[in-house]
Design a protein around this motif. Structure first.
Motif, mmCIF file in Angstrom:
data_model
loop_
_atom_site.group_PDB
_atom_site.id
_atom_site.type_symbol
_atom_site.label_atom_id
_atom_site.label_comp_id
_atom_site.label_asym_id
_atom_site.label_seq_id
_atom_site.Cartn_x
_atom_site.Cartn_y
_atom_site.Cartn_z
ATOM 1 N N SER A 239 0.830 -1.205 0.000
ATOM 2 C CA SER A 239 0.000 0.000 0.000
ATOM 3 C C SER A 239 0.862 1.253 0.000
ATOM 4 O O SER A 239 0.614 2.208 -0.754
ATOM 5 N N SER B 183 -8.454 9.327 4.556
ATOM 6 C CA SER B 183 -8.921 8.238 3.702
ATOM 7 C C SER B 183 -7.935 7.078 3.685
ATOM 8 O O SER B 183 -8.327 5.923 3.462
ATOM 9 N N THR C 3 -8.993 3.421 4.783
ATOM 10 C CA THR C 3 -8.762 2.247 3.938
ATOM 11 C C THR C 3 -7.998 1.170 4.699
ATOM 12 O O THR C 3 -8.269 -0.030 4.548
ATOM 13 N N TYR D 251 -9.754 -1.500 6.478
ATOM 14 C CA TYR D 251 -10.110 -2.689 5.696
ATOM 15 C C TYR D 251 -8.831 -3.226 5.048
ATOM 16 O O TYR D 251 -8.722 -3.313 3.818
ATOM 17 N N ALA E 285 -6.705 -3.249 1.162
ATOM 18 C CA ALA E 285 -6.120 -1.901 1.057
ATOM 19 C C ALA E 285 -5.176 -1.769 -0.123
ATOM 20 O O ALA E 285 -5.198 -0.756 -0.836
ATOM 21 N N TYR F 57 -6.981 -1.203 -3.318
ATOM 22 C CA TYR F 57 -7.561 0.136 -3.406
ATOM 23 C C TYR F 57 -6.494 1.182 -3.725
ATOM 24 O O TYR F 57 -6.714 2.076 -4.549
ATOM 25 N N GLN G 278 -5.877 3.920 -6.792
ATOM 26 C CA GLN G 278 -5.554 5.345 -6.699
ATOM 27 C C GLN G 278 -4.348 5.682 -7.567
ATOM 28 O O GLN G 278 -4.349 6.689 -8.284
ATOM 29 N N TYR H 196 -11.868 0.071 -7.451
ATOM 30 C CA TYR H 196 -12.705 0.814 -6.503
ATOM 31 C C TYR H 196 -13.182 2.077 -7.204
ATOM 32 O O TYR H 196 -12.391 2.961 -7.515
ATOM 33 N N TYR I 205 -12.293 6.194 -6.830
ATOM 34 C CA TYR I 205 -11.078 6.907 -7.217
ATOM 35 C C TYR I 205 -11.214 7.659 -8.534
ATOM 36 O O TYR I 205 -10.297 8.391 -8.923
ATOM 37 N N LEU J 169 -13.105 6.223 3.258
ATOM 38 C CA LEU J 169 -12.176 5.651 2.292
ATOM 39 C C LEU J 169 -12.570 5.966 0.848
ATOM 40 O O LEU J 169 -11.788 5.712 -0.076
#
Length: 512
Positions: free
Chosen positions: A84, A119, A123, A126, A130, A133, A137, A168, A171, A330
Motif C-alpha cells: 500500500s 482516507s 482504507t 479494511y 487496502a 484500493y 488510486q 474501486y 477513485y 475511504l
C-alpha cells in the motif's frame, strides 16, 4: 534487454525530485501508520476476510482481485501495508510530475498530506483489500499523468482508468480532482495555448473511453461468472439521472463537501478552525493569482472559477449516477487535493522567492500557507492514530466478549450437537462511532465490532476453532417470535445461552 539494463532505464527516469517524493512518502507513511501495519486489527468486514480472493464483480469491482492478488488474499497487515505504501509513494511521484513540483519542501508536504489524509487510515481499516484500493488510486493518477504528458497517452490512460474503476469506483473522483487542479494551474500560468485544447481533448477521450471499457468489462465478466450487480451502497441503482435526481445529487454533493470541512456542528472545533484558515488562505492566494494575470485576466478568472465550483461535485460525483450511494471516508481521497491547492498556488506565485516581484504581505501569506498545510497534516496524523487506538480497544472488547461466550457455550447442555448459531439482538450502541475528533472514520467503532450471527460465526471459526453455520436475518426474526426465546434472559445472565435441536442460541437483547 537484460534485467540490469531494464533497472538502469527505470532508474534514469527517476529524477532527484521523483526520488525525494517516493522516499519521503514511504518514510512518512511508515511512521504515521506503523502501528496499524504491525497490529492485526479487525472491522466488521474483516471478520469475513481472513482469506478472500476479492472477486467482487457483484460490487462492480471486477479487477480488484488482480490488485489484491499481488500480496496474496490473506489479511496479512505488514505485507499488504508495505505494498500500500509503495503504491501511495508512486502516487506522490505522479503528483510531483503532474504539477511540476520542484522544491523539496513542497514535495515533502505533498507527500505528507497524501499518505496521512484520513482516507488512507480509513482504507487501512479494511486492510485485507487496502493494497488493491491504493493501486486503484495510483492507476487513476497514472491515467491523468500519461494523458497529459504524451500525445497518445490517452490510449493507455483509458485502460488505467478502467482498472481504477474496476478496483474501486470512488477513485474516479481523485482523477477528476487532479484534472481540475492541473487545469487551474495551467490557467494561472496563462498556458491557454494551442496545446491545451489538445490535452483537454485527450483527457476527455481518456475519461469516456475508460468509463465505457469499465462498464463493458463489468458486464462481460458478470455474464461469464453468472453474477449480477448487488444491492450494495447503490451499485445496482446506477443510472443516468433525470433533472430532479440531478438536482438532488448536486445538493448531496454540496452538503457532504461542507460537512467534511465544517461538520458536525457539536464537536471538532480544531478541525473547523484549521479548515477555516485553509480556505481563507486559499481564497486569498486565488485572488492574488487572478490579480497577477495578464491580458487574458477575465477569461482566466472565469475558467478557473468554473473549475473551483466543479470541485465539490467532483469529490462526490457518484451521487450523479447512484442516488442510493453512501459515502465513507475511504471513498473521499479526492478531497485531499483541496489541501494541496494552497501548496501548488504557493509554488505558482513564488511566495518562497524574494527575487520575484513583491507585493504587500508576501511574507505573511508565505507563512500562513505553510502553517495551514502543516497544521492540516499534523491533524490528519492525530486522527489516523486515534482511529487505530479505537480499533485496538474495540478489538479487545470483542475478543474478550467472545472468549467469555465460548466458555459458556462449551458448558451448555447439547453444545456438542450444535451445528448452527443464532444470535438474538445486539448490544446498545453497536453502530456508534464515538470518536471525539472529526472527520468520521469508516471502519472505526467504539464498541463491539460484531452485531449479527454471521459476524459471530466467522470470528468463532477463525479465532476459536468453533465451526457453526449462522442464522440468516429472516430466520432470526422468525426465531424471536418463539415463546421460549422471548422468555430467555439477556447476556450475560444465566440461561442467555441455550441449545435447541441443532441450534445454539445466544440472546443479547430483546430487540433485533
Amino acid at each position: 534487454m537484460y534485467p540490469a539494463d531494464a533497472i538502469n532505464k527505470i532508474r534514469s527516469t527517476f529524477t532527484t525530485e521523483r526520488k525525494f517524493a517516493f522516499f519521503s512518502a514511504f518514510g512518512i507513511g511508515l511512521l504515521v501508520h506503523f502501528y496499524r501495519l504491525t497490529n492485526h486489527l479487525l472491522t466488521w468486514d474483516s471478520v469475513y476476510n481472513f482469506y478472500d480472493p476479492q472477486n467482487k464483480i457483484a460490487h462492480g469491482r471486477c479487477f480488484l482481485t488482480l490488485g489484491c492478488g499481488i500480496s496474496s488474499y490473506y489479511d496479512i497487515q505488514w505485507i499488504i501495508g508495505l505494498f500500500s505504501l509503495l503504491w501511495l509513494s508512486l502516487t506522490c511521484v505522479c503528483l510531483t510530475v503532474i504539477f511540476e513540483i520542484k522544491r523539496k519542501g513542497l514535495i515533502f508536504l505533498t507527500s505528507v498530506i497524501t499518505v496521512a489524509f484520513p482516507s488512507v487510515a480509513g482504507t487501512f481499516g479494511y486492510m485485507y483489500t487496502a493494497d488493491g484500493y491504493f493501486l486503484a488510486q495510483l492507476s487513476a493518477a497514472l491515467a491523468v499523468l500519461i494523458t497529459i504528458k504524451y500525445r497518445k497517452g490517452w490510449i493507455g490512460g483509458l485502460f488505467l482508468l478502467a482498472f481504477s474503476y474496476g478496483s474501486y469506483q470512488a477513485y474516479v473522483s481523485y482523477a477528476v480532482m487532479l484534472i481540475l487542479t492541473w487545469l487551474i494551474l495551467q490557467i494561472i500560468q496563462e498556458n491557454i495555448s494551442s496545446a491545451l485544447p489538445s490535452q483537454l481533448l485527450r483527457l476527455l477521450l481518456m475519461g469516456i473511453g475508460g468509463t465505457v471499457f469499465y462498464f463493458i468489462s463489468v458486464k462481460a465478466l458478470g455474464l461469464i461468472q453468472h453474477e449480477t450487480l448487488a444491492d450494495y451502497n447503490g451499485i445496482s441503482a446506477m443510472s443516468i439521472p433525470g433533472p430532479a435526481a440531478f438536482i438532488v445529487a448536486a445538493q448531496n454533493c454540496l452538503i457532504d463537501f461542507a460537512y467534511f470541512f465544517f461538520g458536525p456542528l457539536d464537536k471538532g472545533y480544531l478541525f473547523k478552525c484549521i479548515n477555516t484558515v485553509t480556505f481563507a488562505t486559499l481564497i486569498i492566494l486565488v485572488l492574488i493569482a487572478w490579480r497577477q494575470m495578464g491580458i487574458r485576466r477575465f477569461k482566466g478568472i472565469l475558467l478557473s472559477l468554473l473549475c473551483f465550483v466543479a470541485m465539490p461535485f467532483a469529490c462526490f460525483m457518484i451521487y450523479f449516477v447512484s442516488p442510493d450511494v453512501r459515502y465513507y471516508m475511504l471513498m473521499e481521497a479526492g478531497v485531499s487535493i483541496i489541501y494541496l491547492l494552497p501548496l501548488l498556488l504557493y509554488q505558482e506565485l513564488h511566495l518562497y522567492d524574494d527575487s520575484e516581484p513583491n507585493f504587500a504581505g508576501k511574507r505573511i501569506m508565505s507563512w500562513l500557507t505553510i502553517l495551514a498545510v502543516v497544521a492540516s497534516a499534523f491533524y490528519f496524523i492525530l486522527v489516523d492514530n486515534i482511529s487505530y487506538l479505537y480499533m485496538t480497544t474495540s478489538n479487545s472488547k470483542t475478543f474478550q466478549l467472545l472468549s467469555r461466550m465460548a466458555a459458556v457455550m462449551e458448558q451448555t447442555d447439547g453444545y456438542e450437537h450444535a451445528k448452527r448459531l443464532a444470535v438474538i439482538g445486539h448490544f446498545d450502541g453497536y453502530d456508534d462511532i464515538n470518536i471525539n475528533l472529526p472527520p468520521a472514520m469508516a471502519g472505526v467503532r467504539d464498541g463491539y465490532i460484531i452485531s449479527e450471527s454471521a459476524h459471530y460465526t466467522a470470528m468463532f471459526d477463525t479465532y476459536y476453532g468453533i465451526a457453526l453455520e449462522p442464522y440468516s436475518r429472516n430466520e432470526i426474526t422468525s426465531l424471536q417470535k418463539e415463546a421460549y426465546v422471548s422468555a430467555m434472559p439477556c447476556w450475560p445472565q444465566k440461561g442467555s445461552v441455550t441449545v435447541q435441536n441443532d441450534t445454539l442460541i445466544i440472546k443479547v437483547s430483546d430487540i433485533q
